[in-house]
Design a protein around this motif. Sequence first.
Motif, PDB file in Angstrom:
ATOM      1  N   ILE A  29     -57.904 -33.291 -31.198  1.00  0.00           N
ATOM      2  CA  ILE A  29     -59.275 -32.619 -31.647  1.00  0.00           C
ATOM      3  C   ILE A  29     -59.253 -31.304 -31.254  1.00  0.00           C
ATOM      4  CG2 ILE A  29     -60.383 -35.048 -32.209  1.00  0.00           C
ATOM      5  CD1 ILE A  29     -62.305 -34.253 -29.826  1.00  0.00           C
ATOM      6  N   GLY A  30     -58.919 -30.813 -30.267  1.00  0.00           N
ATOM      7  CA  GLY A  30     -59.091 -29.651 -29.525  1.00  0.00           C
ATOM      8  C   GLY A  30     -58.224 -28.699 -30.383  1.00  0.00           C
ATOM      9  N   ARG A  31     -57.243 -29.103 -31.057  1.00  0.00           N
ATOM     10  CA  ARG A  31     -56.691 -27.925 -32.062  1.00  0.00           C
ATOM     11  C   ARG A  31     -57.410 -27.889 -33.397  1.00  0.00           C
ATOM     12  NH1 ARG A  31     -51.135 -29.903 -34.053  1.00  0.00           N
ATOM     13  NH2 ARG A  31     -51.025 -27.849 -34.578  1.00  0.00           N
ATOM     14  N   TYR A  32     -58.510 -28.248 -33.645  1.00  0.00           N
ATOM     15  CA  TYR A  32     -59.230 -28.473 -35.025  1.00  0.00           C
ATOM     16  C   TYR A  32     -60.639 -27.871 -34.654  1.00  0.00           C
ATOM     17  CZ  TYR A  32     -55.612 -31.369 -36.592  1.00  0.00           C
ATOM     18  OH  TYR A  32     -54.451 -32.113 -36.810  1.00  0.00           O
ATOM     19  N   GLY A  91     -77.756 -41.375 -45.862  1.00  0.00           N
ATOM     20  CA  GLY A  91     -76.466 -40.868 -46.635  1.00  0.00           C
ATOM     21  C   GLY A  91     -75.463 -41.602 -45.939  1.00  0.00           C
ATOM     22  N   MET A  92     -74.328 -41.068 -46.498  1.00  0.00           N
ATOM     23  CA  MET A  92     -72.946 -41.260 -45.963  1.00  0.00           C
ATOM     24  C   MET A  92     -72.684 -39.993 -45.078  1.00  0.00           C
ATOM     25  SD  MET A  92     -70.727 -43.662 -45.918  1.00  0.00           S
ATOM     26  CE  MET A  92     -70.784 -44.646 -47.533  1.00  0.00           C
ATOM     27  N   TYR A  93     -72.150 -40.417 -43.701  1.00  0.00           N
ATOM     28  CA  TYR A  93     -71.787 -39.420 -42.941  1.00  0.00           C
ATOM     29  C   TYR A  93     -70.206 -39.327 -42.608  1.00  0.00           C
ATOM     30  CZ  TYR A  93     -76.642 -38.391 -41.832  1.00  0.00           C
ATOM     31  OH  TYR A  93     -78.002 -37.757 -41.988  1.00  0.00           O
ATOM     32  N   TYR A  94     -69.925 -38.071 -42.729  1.00  0.00           N
ATOM     33  CA  TYR A  94     -68.278 -38.121 -42.886  1.00  0.00           C
ATOM     34  C   TYR A  94     -67.924 -37.119 -41.438  1.00  0.00           C
ATOM     35  CZ  TYR A  94     -68.084 -39.730 -47.433  1.00  0.00           C
ATOM     36  OH  TYR A  94     -68.235 -40.703 -48.544  1.00  0.00           O
ATOM     37  N   CYS A  95     -67.005 -37.672 -40.830  1.00  0.00           N
ATOM     38  CA  CYS A  95     -66.372 -36.554 -39.883  1.00  0.00           C
ATOM     39  C   CYS A  95     -65.102 -35.972 -40.333  1.00  0.00           C
ATOM     40  CB  CYS A  95     -65.747 -37.621 -38.792  1.00  0.00           C
ATOM     41  SG  CYS A  95     -64.921 -36.882 -37.574  1.00  0.00           S
ATOM     42  N   THR A  96     -65.169 -34.817 -40.012  1.00  0.00           N
ATOM     43  CA  THR A  96     -64.111 -33.836 -40.839  1.00  0.00           C
ATOM     44  C   THR A  96     -63.603 -32.992 -39.814  1.00  0.00           C
ATOM     45  OG1 THR A  96     -65.854 -32.215 -41.121  1.00  0.00           O
ATOM     46  CG2 THR A  96     -65.352 -33.937 -42.959  1.00  0.00           C
ATOM     47  N   ALA A  97     -62.367 -32.531 -40.161  1.00  0.00           N
ATOM     48  CA  ALA A  97     -61.601 -31.886 -39.288  1.00  0.00           C
ATOM     49  C   ALA A  97     -60.735 -30.611 -40.181  1.00  0.00           C
ATOM     50  CB  ALA A  97     -60.429 -32.358 -38.390  1.00  0.00           C
ATOM     51  N   THR A  98     -60.458 -29.464 -39.645  1.00  0.00           N
ATOM     52  CA  THR A  98     -59.904 -28.429 -40.323  1.00  0.00           C
ATOM     53  C   THR A  98     -59.273 -27.732 -39.142  1.00  0.00           C
ATOM     54  OG1 THR A  98     -59.601 -26.798 -42.052  1.00  0.00           O
ATOM     55  CG2 THR A  98     -61.472 -26.768 -40.521  1.00  0.00           C
ATOM     56  N   PHE A  99     -58.030 -26.871 -39.440  1.00  0.00           N
ATOM     57  CA  PHE A  99     -57.472 -26.242 -38.272  1.00  0.00           C
ATOM     58  C   PHE A  99     -58.224 -24.795 -38.253  1.00  0.00           C
ATOM     59  CE2 PHE A  99     -53.725 -28.322 -36.975  1.00  0.00           C
ATOM     60  CZ  PHE A  99     -53.348 -28.884 -38.160  1.00  0.00           C
ATOM     61  N   TYR A 100     -58.628 -24.092 -38.896  1.00  0.00           N
ATOM     62  CA  TYR A 100     -59.860 -23.091 -38.677  1.00  0.00           C
ATOM     63  C   TYR A 100     -60.673 -22.832 -39.920  1.00  0.00           C
ATOM     64  CZ  TYR A 100     -60.986 -18.264 -37.960  1.00  0.00           C
ATOM     65  OH  TYR A 100     -61.696 -17.046 -37.950  1.00  0.00           O
ATOM     66  N   TRP A 107     -68.223 -27.851 -47.086  1.00  0.00           N
ATOM     67  CA  TRP A 107     -67.484 -29.032 -47.128  1.00  0.00           C
ATOM     68  C   TRP A 107     -66.026 -28.920 -47.643  1.00  0.00           C
ATOM     69  CZ3 TRP A 107     -65.252 -31.092 -51.561  1.00  0.00           C
ATOM     70  CH2 TRP A 107     -65.721 -30.382 -52.716  1.00  0.00           C
ATOM     71  N   ASP A 108     -65.728 -28.020 -48.488  1.00  0.00           N
ATOM     72  CA  ASP A 108     -64.606 -27.904 -49.187  1.00  0.00           C
ATOM     73  C   ASP A 108     -63.651 -27.043 -48.107  1.00  0.00           C
ATOM     74  OD1 ASP A 108     -65.188 -25.246 -51.743  1.00  0.00           O
ATOM     75  OD2 ASP A 108     -65.744 -25.475 -49.681  1.00  0.00           O
ATOM     76  N   GLU A 109     -64.039 -26.692 -46.952  1.00  0.00           N
ATOM     77  CA  GLU A 109     -63.291 -26.085 -45.792  1.00  0.00           C
ATOM     78  C   GLU A 109     -62.601 -27.043 -45.122  1.00  0.00           C
ATOM     79  OE1 GLU A 109     -63.208 -22.465 -44.528  1.00  0.00           O
ATOM     80  OE2 GLU A 109     -63.510 -22.457 -46.792  1.00  0.00           O
ATOM     81  N   TYR A 110     -62.921 -28.338 -45.103  1.00  0.00           N
ATOM     82  CA  TYR A 110     -62.026 -29.313 -44.401  1.00  0.00           C
ATOM     83  C   TYR A 110     -61.173 -30.102 -45.159  1.00  0.00           C
ATOM     84  CZ  TYR A 110     -65.958 -28.608 -41.155  1.00  0.00           C
ATOM     85  OH  TYR A 110     -66.858 -27.578 -40.332  1.00  0.00           O
ATOM     86  N   THR A 111     -59.920 -30.160 -44.174  1.00  0.00           N
ATOM     87  CA  THR A 111     -58.647 -30.911 -44.620  1.00  0.00           C
ATOM     88  C   THR A 111     -58.952 -32.330 -44.434  1.00  0.00           C
ATOM     89  OG1 THR A 111     -57.803 -28.713 -44.277  1.00  0.00           O
ATOM     90  CG2 THR A 111     -56.262 -30.615 -44.813  1.00  0.00           C
ATOM     91  N   TYR A 112     -59.131 -32.609 -43.374  1.00  0.00           N
ATOM     92  CA  TYR A 112     -59.083 -34.253 -43.003  1.00  0.00           C
ATOM     93  C   TYR A 112     -60.502 -34.786 -42.928  1.00  0.00           C
ATOM     94  CZ  TYR A 112     -54.646 -32.358 -41.522  1.00  0.00           C
ATOM     95  OH  TYR A 112     -53.469 -31.632 -41.533  1.00  0.00           O
ATOM     96  N   TRP A 113     -60.435 -35.835 -43.488  1.00  0.00           N
ATOM     97  CA  TRP A 113     -61.832 -36.695 -43.586  1.00  0.00           C
ATOM     98  C   TRP A 113     -61.884 -38.031 -43.197  1.00  0.00           C
ATOM     99  CZ3 TRP A 113     -66.305 -34.826 -46.582  1.00  0.00           C
ATOM    100  CH2 TRP A 113     -66.289 -33.641 -46.995  1.00  0.00           C
TER     101      TRP A 113
END
Length: 122
Positions: A29-32, A91-100, A107-113
Amino acid sequence: DVQLVESGGGSVQVGGSLTVSCVASGDTIGRYCMGWLRQIPDREREGVAGIDNDGELSYHDSVKGRYTISKDNAKNTVYLQMNSLEPEDTGMYYCTATFYTTRVFQWDEYTYWGQGTQVTVS
């Protein structure tokens, strides 16, 4: 690619607390840039908290002072501690990740959900 799995959601009374967790695998996760987003019925997805690539924490105005995002790099896990919960937090809570990203609440900045975890406050 990183895979994200949330847990810890559930039902809680108004004013109560809940901590949701997100375990990552496949990468560190340190990369994201990591974020927690939520989907409230009849509303657009919204970011509530994020940790950017520099480790800076950000909170949506609606949760400031009540939510805390944190991460444990050794466990490859991100947490969202939620206090003083209100029915509007349901609501529904989502963990998300993106490189930058510089827009941690978008929300649409995130690649991984992750698959999401339901939080219900009543």
